[in-house]
Structure formats: C-alpha cells, structure tokens
Design an enzyme around this catalytic site. Sequence first.
Site, PDB file in Angstrom:
ATOM      1  N   ASP A 106       0.929  -1.083   0.126  1.00 58.12           N
ATOM      2  CA  ASP A 106      -0.366  -0.219  -0.100  1.00 58.12           C
ATOM      3  C   ASP A 106       1.054   1.198   0.106  1.00 58.12           C
ATOM      4  OD1 ASP A 106      -2.290  -1.238   0.013  1.00 58.12           O
ATOM      5  OD2 ASP A 106      -1.890  -1.778   2.647  1.00 58.12           O
TER       6      ASP A 106
HETATM    7  N1  URA Z   1      -0.954  -5.890   4.032  1.00 59.30           N
HETATM    8  C1  URA Z   1      -1.400  -4.385   4.291  1.00 59.30           C
HETATM    9  O1  URA Z   1      -2.270  -3.859   5.043  1.00 59.30           O
HETATM   10  N2  URA Z   1      -0.838  -3.330   3.191  1.00 59.30           N
HETATM   11  C2  URA Z   1       0.269  -4.069   2.393  1.00 59.30           C
HETATM   12  O2  URA Z   1       0.448  -3.438   2.161  1.00 59.30           O
HETATM   13  C3  URA Z   1       0.549  -4.947   2.222  1.00 59.30           C
HETATM   14  C4  URA Z   1       0.306  -6.384   3.392  1.00 59.30           C
END
Ligand code: URA
Length: 241
Positions: A106
């Site tokens: 993310d």
């Molecule tokens: N889980 C999440 O919530 N975000 C990420 O970037 C990777 C795994």
Amino acid sequence: MEERLQKYLAEAGVASRRKSEELILAGRVAVNGNMVKELGMKINPQKDQVTFDGKPVRCADTKKIYIMLHKPEGYVTTTKEQFSRPAVLDLVSGIQERIFPIGRLDYDTSGLLLLTNDGDLTYRLTHPSHDVPKTYIAKIYGVPNETDLQKFRRGVIIDGRKTSPAKIQILEKDKDMKFAIVEIIIHEGRNRQVRKMCEAMKHPVAQLRRVATGEVRLGDLPKGKWRYLTEKEIKYLKKLY
Ligand code: URA
C-alpha cells in the site's frame, strides 16, 4: 517450439504474464506486423517477429534482474498513476531493463518490495495458489489480549471471506497500553489484508512494514534504498514453485 504470446512477453520482461494479457487485449502487441487482439495465440520465438508498441521484443538476450527495495511510505507500487504520486520505480535508478514489482505494498506501507523483469517468477509468486509467507511488523492501537490473538490466528472475516490461518505475536507493549508492536505472518495477499485483519481484531494499524517474503529478509537495508538479490536468494525464490 511454440509458446503462448503472453508467456513470451513475460519472459522477455515486457510485463508480468497477467499484465501482458491486458497489453494484448489493448491491441499493443503485434506478431509479424499484425495486431493481436485475442488471447491464446501461440508463437514460434525463432521465426515470429513480436512487437510491443511497435518496438521489437526479444527474449533470448534479456538479462534477468532481481532487486529488493526498501519502500518508504508515500510511494505507490503501480508503475504509472493518474494522480502522479511518487512511484517505487522512481527510487530504482540506473537500471536499463524494464522492471516491475512482484505484488504490491500500500501507499502507506513501507518495507520489502521485490522488483524484476522475470515475468515468470512474478506470475508464480503472485498466483493465489502459492502461499509464500510474508512477514510484517505492525504498530497497532491498544494491546490485544489472548482471545483477540487467537481469533486473528484462526482467521477473521474480511470482505465477506475468512482469512486463512495466520501468525501473530506481541513483540513490545507501550507502558500505557496505547500501542503494541506485533509480528504478523500471513500466506495470502488480499487487498490491505493486514490492515483489515487488525481492524477486525479491533486493534487498527498505525504503521506497517513488510520485513520478509519467505526467507528473503529486508535486513538493515535503509529506507528508500535498493540492492540486487544474491544468487542464494534468487535460487530460493525460484525453488518456491
Ligand atoms: N497488508 C496490508 O494491509 N497492506 C500492505 O501493504 C500489505 C499487506
């Protein structure tokens, strides 16, 4: 020997196999001068002339590159973005080959991100049938009790579907019990999975960092920096499938 066009494109490092399918459907790939608009076509790499956006695609001489980046928060994992937020590829300079991320993190997550031009490896490592464990360190609000942790481990419902068994252990607790630092290991790669799982446990994430993919570890690579994977790491990833 004939092979599927999308596999050929992936092997040549144009994009992952799935993304190559999209490129074909978008009419950006031609074989012997004819635009291909359907999936399923097979080509003979020795004889057929494949082009992507009008430029020849060659397989044999494409050097495979494998990179680990310590992604900072505030970067998107996609290669291009309509809002022109900073992208992870902006951090990997000096590489001639066209590389792309294996999976994604993310915008607000930091940590280990693998990048490569090996479309086959990307396809296999991101395929849902492969359950490569991914390890995260999260700072979460509050301190979960044993019941919360058991619930998390057995699986919680996110987006209407139960998550597969996961691991969680508390590494540190804030003395006022406002925060905890936990290590989480999951095997799936659903959208914002760790954040949603922590939210389901009523201890939302304040900060999230991925520290390992299988046995490939981020170690002390500084944030924003990248390095080539070692032969041993590459061998390990290829052995996973
Ligand atoms: N889980 C999440 O919530 N975000 C990420 O970037 C990777 C795994």
